[in-house]
Design a protein around this motif. Structure first.
Motif, short mmCIF file in Angstrom:
data_model
loop_
_atom_site.label_atom_id
_atom_site.label_comp_id
_atom_site.label_asym_id
_atom_site.label_seq_id
_atom_site.Cartn_x
_atom_site.Cartn_y
_atom_site.Cartn_z
N LYS A 303 0.85 -1.19 0.00
CA LYS A 303 0.00 0.00 0.00
C LYS A 303 0.89 1.24 0.00
CE LYS A 303 -3.82 2.20 2.47
NZ LYS A 303 -4.71 2.13 3.64
N GLU A 304 0.64 2.07 -1.05
CA GLU A 304 1.31 3.37 -1.18
C GLU A 304 2.83 3.23 -1.02
OE1 GLU A 304 -0.43 6.07 1.53
OE2 GLU A 304 -2.38 6.14 0.48
N GLY A 305 3.37 2.24 -1.73
CA GLY A 305 4.81 2.08 -1.76
C GLY A 305 5.40 1.38 -0.55
N HIS A 306 4.56 0.93 0.38
CA HIS A 306 5.06 0.23 1.57
C HIS A 306 4.70 -1.25 1.46
CE1 HIS A 306 6.59 -0.05 5.63
NE2 HIS A 306 5.47 -0.71 6.02
N LEU A 307 5.72 -2.10 1.61
CA LEU A 307 5.56 -3.53 1.40
C LEU A 307 5.81 -4.29 2.72
CD1 LEU A 307 5.25 -5.97 -0.58
CD2 LEU A 307 7.75 -5.87 -0.85
N VAL A 308 4.90 -5.19 3.02
CA VAL A 308 5.06 -6.06 4.20
C VAL A 308 4.86 -7.51 3.73
CG1 VAL A 308 4.22 -6.70 6.48
CG2 VAL A 308 4.23 -4.28 5.78
N VAL A 309 5.88 -8.37 4.00
CA VAL A 309 5.80 -9.77 3.58
C VAL A 309 5.95 -10.67 4.81
CG1 VAL A 309 6.59 -9.38 1.25
CG2 VAL A 309 8.27 -9.76 3.04
N GLN A 310 5.23 -11.76 4.75
CA GLN A 310 5.31 -12.76 5.82
C GLN A 310 5.65 -14.11 5.19
OE1 GLN A 310 1.48 -12.73 7.67
NE2 GLN A 310 1.74 -10.67 8.57
N GLY A 311 6.47 -14.90 5.90
CA GLY A 311 6.81 -16.20 5.34
C GLY A 311 7.74 -17.00 6.24
N GLN A 312 8.31 -18.05 5.64
CA GLN A 312 9.23 -18.93 6.35
C GLN A 312 10.47 -19.12 5.50
OE1 GLN A 312 7.10 -22.60 7.13
NE2 GLN A 312 5.60 -21.60 8.48
N SER A 313 11.62 -19.13 6.18
CA SER A 313 12.88 -19.25 5.47
C SER A 313 13.89 -19.93 6.38
CB SER A 313 13.40 -17.88 5.05
OG SER A 313 14.65 -18.00 4.44
N PRO A 314 14.80 -20.70 5.82
CA PRO A 314 15.83 -21.32 6.65
C PRO A 314 16.68 -20.27 7.35
CG PRO A 314 15.73 -22.41 4.53
CD PRO A 314 14.84 -21.20 4.43
N ILE A 351 8.69 -9.05 7.41
CA ILE A 351 9.63 -7.99 6.97
C ILE A 351 8.85 -6.86 6.30
CG2 ILE A 351 11.59 -7.47 5.48
CD1 ILE A 351 12.45 -10.37 5.79
N ALA A 352 9.21 -5.63 6.61
CA ALA A 352 8.64 -4.41 5.98
C ALA A 352 9.72 -3.69 5.20
CB ALA A 352 8.04 -3.50 7.03
N SER A 353 9.33 -3.13 4.07
CA SER A 353 10.30 -2.41 3.23
C SER A 353 9.56 -1.36 2.38
CB SER A 353 11.06 -3.40 2.33
OG SER A 353 11.97 -2.69 1.51
N ASP A 354 10.28 -0.36 2.01
CA ASP A 354 9.74 0.67 1.11
C ASP A 354 10.15 0.35 -0.32
OD1 ASP A 354 8.60 2.11 3.19
OD2 ASP A 354 10.40 3.36 3.49
N ALA A 355 9.14 0.29 -1.21
CA ALA A 355 9.41 -0.01 -2.62
C ALA A 355 9.61 1.29 -3.41
CB ALA A 355 8.28 -0.82 -3.21
N VAL A 356 10.64 1.28 -4.22
CA VAL A 356 10.92 2.46 -5.08
C VAL A 356 11.05 1.98 -6.52
CG1 VAL A 356 12.05 3.77 -3.24
CG2 VAL A 356 13.39 2.24 -4.69
N ASN A 357 11.01 2.95 -7.43
CA ASN A 357 11.15 2.61 -8.84
C ASN A 357 12.54 2.07 -9.11
OD1 ASN A 357 8.68 3.10 -9.96
ND2 ASN A 357 9.07 5.29 -10.20
N GLY A 358 12.54 1.02 -9.82
CA GLY A 358 13.81 0.45 -10.22
C GLY A 358 14.10 0.72 -11.68
N ARG A 359 15.05 0.02 -12.20
CA ARG A 359 15.43 0.24 -13.60
C ARG A 359 14.32 -0.12 -14.57
NH1 ARG A 359 20.80 -3.19 -13.93
NH2 ARG A 359 19.39 -4.57 -12.75
N SER A 360 13.53 -1.10 -14.23
CA SER A 360 12.49 -1.55 -15.16
C SER A 360 11.38 -0.51 -15.33
CB SER A 360 11.88 -2.87 -14.67
OG SER A 360 11.31 -2.69 -13.37
#
Length: 372
Positions: A303-314, A351-360
């Motif tokens: 939402k509005e450039g803010h990303l929150v993901v949940q999961g499992q990882s080794p 984990i929460a992170s802010d998404a920005v425009n990348g090269r694509s």
């Protein structure tokens, strides 16, 4: 030395008479006679028992002879008219000699000019030895003395019995004067002493022609005054019509311009929104690249450039470094403590992170056909 403080006494009528006389020489004789103008006169003078006739023109005088007031004189005049028929069309002036009339100059108040004839008739017995019913008289203003409030008047007086007798004798002999005067100037009519009962009937044709020409002159003057104003009004109306058309077109252009600006603003907003905000597909694509194959995502919120993901990882701690290394993620951190799932041995993370425009998203679209 000229005294410029004195008012200029301009006789407008005299100037107009002089001006008309000067211009009259430019008009052909036939047209001038048709309009009533005169280039020549026959002057009659009574001397003894003879009537002397002189034809005067602008070029000089030509004696026509002396005529007796009887049948012989009438016959002589008839023969002269047969030899020179144009003389019959020339008007005649009966000029009185000094011993046949009385002339004098008198001074009167300036206010008497408006009713000069009535004033002269009332004062005639004081100005002359005659009473008004004994003479024919004519008065003419020759000078206005504004400094003293007076006018100088030229007065001509002739006894009624004498003039009536001479005119009756002349008419009986075939002569009918058109004018009775005392002036020595052949082309300056100073006094008109011809009684009304001896006045010949004027041609109706000339009178109506003069009226018609006067009406035509007035119509031409009105046309000169009205036509330019009418044309200017037509021109103004045409300009107003053009202005209205141009105003309507300008309003349409302005409406189109505002519509274009609105569309451009909307398109710019979308383009700006696209440039500013990251594309969700790019975010998902980059996230799939960053996450290792042994990591599972159970939930994702964006939402509005803010990303929150949940999961499992080794190894959940290594995910922070992998996401920070990407050009499309920044300010990456754990939202909650990492826990371990005892059933499968994997670490649960959020984990929460802010998404920005990348090269694509920032790079311009490439043409599908490189050759174009």
């Amino acid at each position: 030395m000229v005294d410029f403080s004195k008012p200029i006494d301009l006789d407008v009528q005299a100037f107009l008479r002089w001006w008309a006389g000067e211009l009259a020489f430019l008009v052909p004789d036939r047209i001038r006679r048709l309009l009533g103008g005169r280039t020549s006169w026959i002057f009659l003078t009574w001397r003894g028992e003879m009537l002397e006739a002189v034809h005067r023109t602008a070029n000089g005088a030509r004696p026509l002879g002396s005529f007796t007031l009887d049948d012989a004189g009438r016959e002589a005049w008839r023969r002269l008219l047969e030899a020179e028929p144009e003389l019959a069309e020339i008007r005649t002036v009966f000029r009185l000699l000094p011993d046949q009339c009385m002339t004098r100059v008198v001074k009167l108040p300036l206010a008497t000019e408006e009713n000069l004839s009535q004033v002269i008739a009332f004062e005639l017995d004081r100005l002359t030895p005659f009473k008004p019913d004994q003479v024919y008289f004519c008065a003419r203003v020759i000078e206005r003395l504004k400094a003293t409030g007076q006018i100088r008047v030229s007065l001509a007086v002739v006894p009624r019995e004498r003039l009536d007798l001479m005119l009756e004798s002349m008419i009986a002999a075939g002569w009918r004067p058109d004018y009775v005067d005392v002036s020595d100037d052949p082309f300056k009519r100073s006094h008109q002493l011809l009684p009304e009962r001896f006045t010949g009937k004027k041609s109706r044709w000339n009178r109506w022609l003069n009226f018609g020409l006067a009406g035509l002159a007035v119509a031409l003057i009105l046309a000169l005054l009205i036509v330019p104003v009418w044309k200017k009004s037509q021109w103004v109306q045409q300009l107003e019509t053009e202005v209205r058309k141009a105003g309507k077109a300008a309003k349409e252009v302005e409406a189109l311009r505002q519509e274009v600006e609105q569309l451009a603003h909307e398109m710019g907003y979308l383009a700006q929104k696209k440039r500013k905000d990251p594309i969700v597909l790019d975010v998902l694509n980059e996230l799939s690249k960053v996450m290792p194959d042994d990591t599972w995502l159970n939930g994702l919120q964006y939402k509005e450039g803010h990303l929150v993901v949940q999961g499992q990882s080794p190894s959940a701690s290594s995910l922070i470094a992998r996401m920070e290394a990407s050009e499309e993620f920044k300010n990456t951190s754990f939202v909650s403590p990492v826990t371990k799932d005892v059933s499968n041995g994997l670490e649960r993370f959020q984990i929460a992170s802010d998404a920005v425009n990348g090269r694509s998203s920032e790079a311009p679209a490439q043409s599908e056909n490189p050759g174009q």
